[in-house]
Design an enzyme around this catalytic site. Structure first.
Site, mmCIF file in Angstrom:
data_model
loop_
_atom_site.group_PDB
_atom_site.id
_atom_site.type_symbol
_atom_site.label_atom_id
_atom_site.label_comp_id
_atom_site.label_asym_id
_atom_site.label_seq_id
_atom_site.Cartn_x
_atom_site.Cartn_y
_atom_site.Cartn_z
ATOM 1 N N ASN A 156 0.811 -1.236 0.000
ATOM 2 C CA ASN A 156 0.000 0.000 0.000
ATOM 3 C C ASN A 156 0.843 1.285 0.000
ATOM 4 O O ASN A 156 0.373 2.321 -0.458
ATOM 5 C CB ASN A 156 -1.044 -0.002 1.126
ATOM 6 C CG ASN A 156 -0.450 -0.029 2.498
ATOM 7 O OD1 ASN A 156 0.730 -0.373 2.665
ATOM 8 N ND2 ASN A 156 -1.223 0.336 3.493
ATOM 9 N N GLU A 255 4.737 -2.943 12.460
ATOM 10 C CA GLU A 255 3.747 -1.911 12.132
ATOM 11 C C GLU A 255 2.582 -2.649 11.502
ATOM 12 O O GLU A 255 2.644 -3.024 10.338
ATOM 13 C CB GLU A 255 4.338 -0.898 11.146
ATOM 14 C CG GLU A 255 5.520 -0.101 11.672
ATOM 15 C CD GLU A 255 5.131 0.909 12.727
ATOM 16 O OE1 GLU A 255 3.929 1.179 12.906
ATOM 17 O OE2 GLU A 255 6.043 1.419 13.407
ATOM 18 N N CYS A 289 -3.106 2.025 6.787
ATOM 19 C CA CYS A 289 -3.281 1.488 8.142
ATOM 20 C C CYS A 289 -3.837 2.547 9.089
ATOM 21 O O CYS A 289 -4.436 2.221 10.097
ATOM 22 C CB CYS A 289 -1.950 0.969 8.644
ATOM 23 S SG CYS A 289 -0.662 2.196 8.497
HETATM 24 P P1 NAP Z 1 0.073 -8.737 4.457
HETATM 25 O O1 NAP Z 1 -0.772 -9.729 3.755
HETATM 26 O O2 NAP Z 1 0.416 -8.987 5.878
HETATM 27 O O3 NAP Z 1 1.412 -8.623 3.563
HETATM 28 C C1 NAP Z 1 2.448 -7.753 3.916
HETATM 29 C C2 NAP Z 1 3.766 -8.327 3.449
HETATM 30 O O4 NAP Z 1 3.985 -9.585 4.079
HETATM 31 C C3 NAP Z 1 3.834 -8.580 1.950
HETATM 32 O O5 NAP Z 1 5.146 -8.340 1.521
HETATM 33 C C4 NAP Z 1 3.514 -10.061 1.845
HETATM 34 O O6 NAP Z 1 4.044 -10.679 0.706
HETATM 35 C C5 NAP Z 1 4.207 -10.575 3.086
HETATM 36 N N1 NAP Z 1 3.694 -11.847 3.580
HETATM 37 C C6 NAP Z 1 2.430 -12.322 3.511
HETATM 38 N N2 NAP Z 1 2.362 -13.543 4.110
HETATM 39 C C7 NAP Z 1 3.611 -13.825 4.554
HETATM 40 C C8 NAP Z 1 4.199 -14.937 5.254
HETATM 41 N N3 NAP Z 1 3.470 -15.987 5.624
HETATM 42 N N4 NAP Z 1 5.511 -14.877 5.563
HETATM 43 C C9 NAP Z 1 6.247 -13.813 5.200
HETATM 44 N N5 NAP Z 1 5.767 -12.730 4.537
HETATM 45 C C10 NAP Z 1 4.454 -12.748 4.228
HETATM 46 O O7 NAP Z 1 -0.550 -7.306 4.425
HETATM 47 P P2 NAP Z 1 -1.106 -6.500 3.168
HETATM 48 O O8 NAP Z 1 -2.483 -6.941 2.911
HETATM 49 O O9 NAP Z 1 -0.136 -6.544 2.053
HETATM 50 O O10 NAP Z 1 -1.055 -5.008 3.740
HETATM 51 C C11 NAP Z 1 -2.119 -4.461 4.409
HETATM 52 C C12 NAP Z 1 -1.915 -4.534 5.909
HETATM 53 O O11 NAP Z 1 -0.741 -3.812 6.268
HETATM 54 C C13 NAP Z 1 -3.058 -3.843 6.634
HETATM 55 O O12 NAP Z 1 -3.440 -4.589 7.751
HETATM 56 C C14 NAP Z 1 -2.444 -2.520 7.054
HETATM 57 O O13 NAP Z 1 -3.064 -1.925 8.145
HETATM 58 C C15 NAP Z 1 -1.032 -2.911 7.327
HETATM 59 N N6 NAP Z 1 -0.159 -1.727 7.280
HETATM 60 C C16 NAP Z 1 0.332 -1.240 8.454
HETATM 61 C C17 NAP Z 1 1.115 -0.094 8.452
HETATM 62 C C18 NAP Z 1 1.660 0.461 9.737
HETATM 63 O O14 NAP Z 1 2.564 1.283 9.677
HETATM 64 N N7 NAP Z 1 1.159 0.070 10.902
HETATM 65 C C19 NAP Z 1 1.404 0.543 7.247
HETATM 66 C C20 NAP Z 1 0.889 0.026 6.064
HETATM 67 C C21 NAP Z 1 0.108 -1.124 6.103
HETATM 68 P P3 NAP Z 1 3.176 -10.872 -0.645
HETATM 69 O O15 NAP Z 1 3.072 -9.533 -1.239
HETATM 70 O O16 NAP Z 1 3.939 -11.808 -1.467
HETATM 71 O O17 NAP Z 1 1.837 -11.392 -0.206
#
Ligand code: NAP
Length: 485
Positions: A156, A255, A289
């Site tokens: 994102n 995060e 987020c």
């Molecule tokens: P996500 O599914 O957790 O994926 C984030 C990252 O983790 C991606 O690079 C993904 O790779 C990787 N990943 C997924 N499953 C994994 C596993 N089993 N082992 C290792 N890596 C893995 O999250 P998203 O849907 O992309 O992002 C949205 C989330 O991020 C929301 O919940 C949002 O609130 C949070 N976020 C938080 C912040 C903050 O600063 N607190 C900022 C931005 C976003 P792939 O791309 O290959 O799936």
């Protein structure tokens, strides 16, 4: 991808030890607005991840031995290059992620601002002297770089989520390996190209691109040569990565997800609250987020706020982020649209009302129009879960204590917002909200000088600010004895 001023910013392979690593298998990177392929990127895996870790380990000694000023100069060069190439980086970002071009350029400037900030803050890694328990001793505290840092980042904010981590790590004297999200590697690779041009030595900043999230994630979390792991993404994935890090007792910062309340009290400037809610809700099509997830409005201003908010939402323009005047781009995938629709449908079946929005918008399967839901309660799916889409659920409340209770009734604790002009209420509510960041009469709160991070299941650690270096440093206590003559 066309229309870049500098076509060399479009890279197609992982950047490891200062080299571009080509391989046979490729991943197609799609523009979420059109579904068109914008580039192919080599699909690296666990072998390349191991290589990147070894190159970061090798580079650590020389990088950590540089003076803070030397590192600062190189980081400053990187910042300058990112800003000089803001247009191209923005175009690459919009093409792979979908957000409107103005927002994408804003993200590039935001990401770069962390590099600028930590280029300076790295010069202020101070230690301490502490009065000792006896006259023949001295207590000194020094801070040292923790070592090799591994990062996994989401789609994102493909630029800023990397910049926020890498800037602090490199300024602290650590070396860095990042695995960006599979859907958005191009921004990360363009940053690597600019890091190289900035003079950052080989092995200090490595980007490994591949679709084996689980396999690559396992190495990055369990490898004995990695001292610290930092993650931005969902709470669900974050939890499993924390447990993987436990096997080598790594320092971890997370995060994670959010469920931000946006509270409008009856003494608020309603026009300002509408403007704040609009930017905080619909930025990046609701996929941030810190996006407002629930709008809580005091009952006696509910009608006025809702009417003005809907008028403001009507002015949003949805479409391809590369087109001028578009203010809401596509969502990242059709599946993401389906998941948000499910939250809407379930909430409507429980009594919520679709007050505004073209639910059946038909400009493409990745698009969801801005939607406003009324008569929402905090137990409905749109309020309970992180929506991650352009949907604004409105919940009404009677008084201050009810507002705080509803706001805190979530497992998340990242960002919260409220609007009030009563100074007593401002302090009471600010202190009563269980969130790491609170916007008071403000809907956009993040900047490099402030600590970004969450409480509860939104994670731990802080990015940006004078606190942001702590995650990348070890505190070492030196006890000097035998000082008597
Ligand atoms: P996500 O599914 O957790 O994926 C984030 C990252 O983790 C991606 O690079 C993904 O790779 C990787 N990943 C997924 N499953 C994994 C596993 N089993 N082992 C290792 N890596 C893995 O999250 P998203 O849907 O992309 O992002 C949205 C989330 O991020 C929301 O919940 C949002 O609130 C949070 N976020 C938080 C912040 C903050 O600063 N607190 C900022 C931005 C976003 P792939 O791309 O290959 O799936």
């Amino acid at each position: 991808m066309q229309h870049l001023n500098d076509q060399k910013l479009l890279k197609h392979a992982s950047y490891i030890n200062g080299c571009w690593h080509y391989c046979v298998n490729e991943i197609a990177i799609l523009n979420p607005a059109t579904g068109e392929e914008i580039a192919k990127v080599c699909n690296a895996g666990v072998t390349e991840t191991e290589l990147a870790i070894q190159s970061a380990k090798k580079a650590l000694k020389a990088w950590s031995a540089k003076s803070a000023n030397e590192r600062s100069t190189l980081l400053r060069n990187w910042f300058d290059l990112m800003m000089a190439n803001q247009d191209d980086l923005g175009r690459i970002l919009t093409s792979e992620q979908g957000k409107p071009l103005a927002e994408a350029k804003g993200e590039v400037a935001y990401g770069a601002s962390f590099i600028e900030w930590f280029a300076e803050e790295g010069k202020r890694i101070y230690g301490d002297t502490i009065p000792a328990s006896s006259g023949d001793k001295r207590i000194v505290v020094i801070k040292q770089p923790i070592g090799v840092v591994a990062a996994i980042t989401p789609w994102n904010f493909p630029n800023a989520m990397i910049a926020r981590k890498a800037a602090a790590a490199l300024a602290a004297g650590c070396t860095f390996v990042v695995r960006p999200a599979t859907q958005t590697p191009l921004s990360a690779l363009a940053m690597a190209e600019l890091a190289e041009r900035a003079g950052i030595p080989a092995g200090v900043f490595n980007v490994v691109v591949g679709d084996d999230a689980r396999g690559m994630g396992k190495i990055l979390t369990e490898h004995k040569d990695i001292a610290k792991f930092t993650f931005t993404g969902s709470t669900e994935v974050g939890k499993s990565l924390i447990s993987q890090c436990a096997t080598t007792v790594k320092k971890v910062s997370m995060e994670l997800g959010g469920n931000a309340p946006f509270i409008v009290f009856d003494d608020a400037d309603i026009d300002a609250a509408v403007a704040g809610a609009l930017v905080s809700k619909y930025r990046n099509a609701g996929q941030t987020c810190v996006c407002t997830n629930r709008i809580l409005v005091q009952e006696n201003v509910l009608a006025e706020f809702t009417e003005k908010f809907i008028e403001a939402v009507k002015a949003l323009s949805i479409g391809n982020g590369l087109d001028e005047d578009v203010t809401v781009g596509p969502m990242i995938t059709a599946q993401a649209v389906k998941e948000v629709r499910k939250l809407i449908d379930e909430s409507i079946s429980q009594g919520a009302e679709l007050t505004f929005g073209d639910y059946d918008l038909s400009i493409g399967e990745n698009f969801l129009a801005p939607i406003v839901l009324s008569k929402v309660t905090n137990d409905m799916p749109v309020a309970h879960y992180e929506i991650f889409g352009p949907v604004a659920p409105i919940i009404s409340f009677q008084d201050e204590s009810e507002a705080i209770t509803i706001a805190n009734d979530t497992e998340f604790g990242l960002a919260a917002y409220f609007y009030s002009r009563d100074i007593g209420r401002v302090w009471r509510v600010a202190e009563g909200l269980d969130f790491g960041m609170v916007g008071i009469n403000e809907g956009l709160i993040s900047n490099a000088a402030a600590p970004f991070g969450g409480m509860k299941q939104s994670g731990n650690g802080r990015e940006g600010s004078k606190y942001g270096l702590d995650d990348y440093l070890e505190i070492k206590y030196l006890c000097m004895g035998g000082l008597d003559k």
